[in-house]
Design an enzyme around this catalytic site. Structure first.
Site, PDB file in Angstrom:
ATOM      1  N   ARG A  94      -2.365  -2.125  -3.605  1.00  0.00           N
ATOM      2  CA  ARG A  94      -3.662  -1.508  -3.347  1.00  0.00           C
ATOM      3  C   ARG A  94      -3.743  -0.208  -4.154  1.00  0.00           C
ATOM      4  NH1 ARG A  94      -5.220   2.868   1.013  1.00  0.00           N
ATOM      5  NH2 ARG A  94      -7.457   2.817   0.727  1.00  0.00           N
TER       6      ARG A  94
ATOM      7  N   GLU B 128      -7.500  -6.429   4.642  1.00  0.00           N
ATOM      8  CA  GLU B 128      -7.384  -5.992   3.248  1.00  0.00           C
ATOM      9  C   GLU B 128      -6.087  -6.496   2.620  1.00  0.00           C
ATOM     10  OE1 GLU B 128      -8.510  -2.325   5.139  1.00  0.00           O
ATOM     11  OE2 GLU B 128      -9.375  -1.636   3.257  1.00  0.00           O
TER      12      GLU B 128
ATOM     13  N   ARG C 294     -13.949  13.405   9.140  1.00  0.00           N
ATOM     14  CA  ARG C 294     -14.741  13.764   7.953  1.00  0.00           C
ATOM     15  C   ARG C 294     -16.217  13.900   8.326  1.00  0.00           C
ATOM     16  NH1 ARG C 294     -12.582   8.984   4.171  1.00  0.00           N
ATOM     17  NH2 ARG C 294     -10.769   8.767   5.524  1.00  0.00           N
TER      18      ARG C 294
ATOM     19  N   HIS D 116     -13.431   1.470   0.214  1.00  0.00           N
ATOM     20  CA  HIS D 116     -13.302   0.341   1.161  1.00  0.00           C
ATOM     21  C   HIS D 116     -13.785  -0.971   0.536  1.00  0.00           C
ATOM     22  CE1 HIS D 116     -13.838   3.375   4.702  1.00  0.00           C
ATOM     23  NE2 HIS D 116     -12.552   3.138   4.505  1.00  0.00           N
TER      24      HIS D 116
ATOM     25  N   ASN E  75       0.864  -1.176   0.000  1.00  0.00           N
ATOM     26  CA  ASN E  75       0.000   0.000   0.000  1.00  0.00           C
ATOM     27  C   ASN E  75       0.906   1.233   0.000  1.00  0.00           C
ATOM     28  OD1 ASN E  75      -1.881   1.986   0.347  1.00  0.00           O
ATOM     29  ND2 ASN E  75      -2.801   1.118   2.207  1.00  0.00           N
TER      30      ASN E  75
END
Ligand code: ADP
Length: 393
Positions: free
Chosen positions: A88, A379, A236, A177, A7
């Site tokens: 990713r 992930e 957020r 996601h 990643n």
């Protein structure tokens, strides 16, 4: 078979090397502050943590040190032992509906999609290039966060805006996601031995999204054109009325970009609690009677309940609700507050079973109208599994 999951961020590079026969992580780590003063790496290997400050001018430097470490720590004896690398990638646009092998066209497409993910896609491109330089023969795969959501119907992914904005500029809901929601779907389908499930997957981390899944496919998801939309998150705001942007621009003399920065970094749990974006601090504040923390948690919970209720109807009922990511896996209290608000749908928790943190567990009561599970996400493993599958094909 050994597969590396990568990643790459704008100034970081996270990696895990998997032994796929056992799905065991052989070694993992993080390179930070790439291209910035004070760059360093942390590596976890056989229960030890190695931390060192090193000069990292670019991602290429990080990759070279990473590969040297694999050899010097004797994780592998030659670089040929790495059978594949999975990267990713945050944005795959509308055309990438699955993970794919890296070709020069795929790499260029990732760069072109930078318009939609300016903080992420250029960094992923750099990560891919850095590995291609030192391991030109090793097969590489890209796994997109958006891919799982590309089964949504137009009615669910379009905004009621001028249609040309969609056709000309790609203004639509993409969802994020996806790798996590897909992993949760796979895990729970295996657990229950069924693929025909109606699942609501709640990925609640610093960022968060709720996804409705039917027969293994995404039907709808809470994030939108960008990962700013949907539920309340750590920093957020989630869904808000866009007219707030010009209104506050004028009041505070800020640019649209600055207001968006406030939406992304100063809002959510942090904005309301005025204390912290971390749900552990919010919980502590609640227990101390801090009214802002109590308000922030209540708004957080209600925003998630709103999506679960909507998706319950869209799916025509639900078989399983899953909680995952930092808060979903570990916050006993948040899970309880969410499920309590779903009592009208007959959904009930087993309060004892819900005391679990970070472990796969069924937490619904026997007389609940649907199952509720905690499913730790992975992930990195999902990326490695996709990579193995595509290489073996
Ligand atoms: P990211 O979205 O950055 O990958 P994570 O999925 O790791 O984030 O989730 C991080 C969040 O998980 C933290 O901000 C914190 O709020 C929450 N968290 C971690 N541990 C706990 C805990 N024991 N109880 C409640 N919340 C927790």
């Amino acid at each position: 078979m050994k597969i590396m999951s990568i990643n790459a961020g704008s100034s970081s590079l996270k990696f895990s090397l998997f032994e796929m026969d056992t799905e065991e992580v052989l070694i993992s780590g993080l390179f930070e502050r790439i291209g910035i003063e004070g760059s360093m790496y942390t590596i976890k290997y056989q229960g030890n943590k190695i931390k060192e400050e090193v000069e990292l001018k670019d991602h290429g430097d990080a990759v070279k040190i990473l590969l040297d470490k694999l050899i010097s720590l004797k994780v592998i004896s030659s670089l040929e032992e790495i059978n594949g690398i999975g990267h990713r990638v945050v944005h795959g646009g509308a055309n990438y509906t699955k993970s794919v092998m890296v070709t020069s066209k795929v790499a260029e497409d990732i760069l072109k999609l930078s318009d939609l993910a300016p903080l992420h896609n250029p960094a992923h491109y750099l990560g891919i290039k850095a590995f291609q330089e030192v391991l030109p023969k090793t097969p590489m795969v890209v796994v997109f966060d958006t891919a799982f959501h590309q089964t949504m119907e137009k009615e669910n992914y379009l905004y009621a805006l001028p249609y040309e904005w969609y056709t000309k500029y790609g203004v639509r809901k993409y969802g994020f996601h996806g790798t996590s929601h897909r992993y949760i779907t796979k895990k729970i389908s295996e657990e229950l031995g069924r693929n025909d499930l109606r699942i609501i997957s709640c990925h609640l981390g610093n960022g968060g999204s709720v996804t409705a899944i039917k027969d293994g496919k995404c039907v709808n998801t809470s994030m939108g054109f960008t990962p700013l939309a949907g539920i309340v998150m750590g920093t957020r705001c989630g869904d808000v009325d866009s007219s707030i942007i010009p209104y506050v621009m004028e009041k505070e003399g800020k640019s649209a970009g600055e207001i968006l920065d406030d939406f992304n970094k100063k809002s959510g749990l942090l904005g309301i609690s005025m204390t912290s974006s971390d749900s552990r601090d919010i919980e502590d504040g609640m227990h101390e009677g801090n009214e802002q923390c109590i308000l922030a948690e209540e708004m957080y919970v209600r925003s998630i309940v709103k999506y679960i209720a909507q998706y319950y109807v869209e799916l025509g009922g639900v078989d399983v609700i899953c909680f995952t990511a930092g808060i979903g896996e570990k916050s006993v209290e948040t899970r309880q507050l969410i499920i309590e608000k779903l009592a009208v749908l007959g959904i009930k928790l087993d309060l004892e079973a819900n005391k679990v943190r970070g472990e796969f567990a069924k937490i619904s009561a026997k007389d609940s109208s649907c199952l509720v599970y905690v499913v730790p996400t992975n992930e990195e493993l999902m990326i490695a599994m996709d990579t193995m599958e595509l290489i073996n094909r």
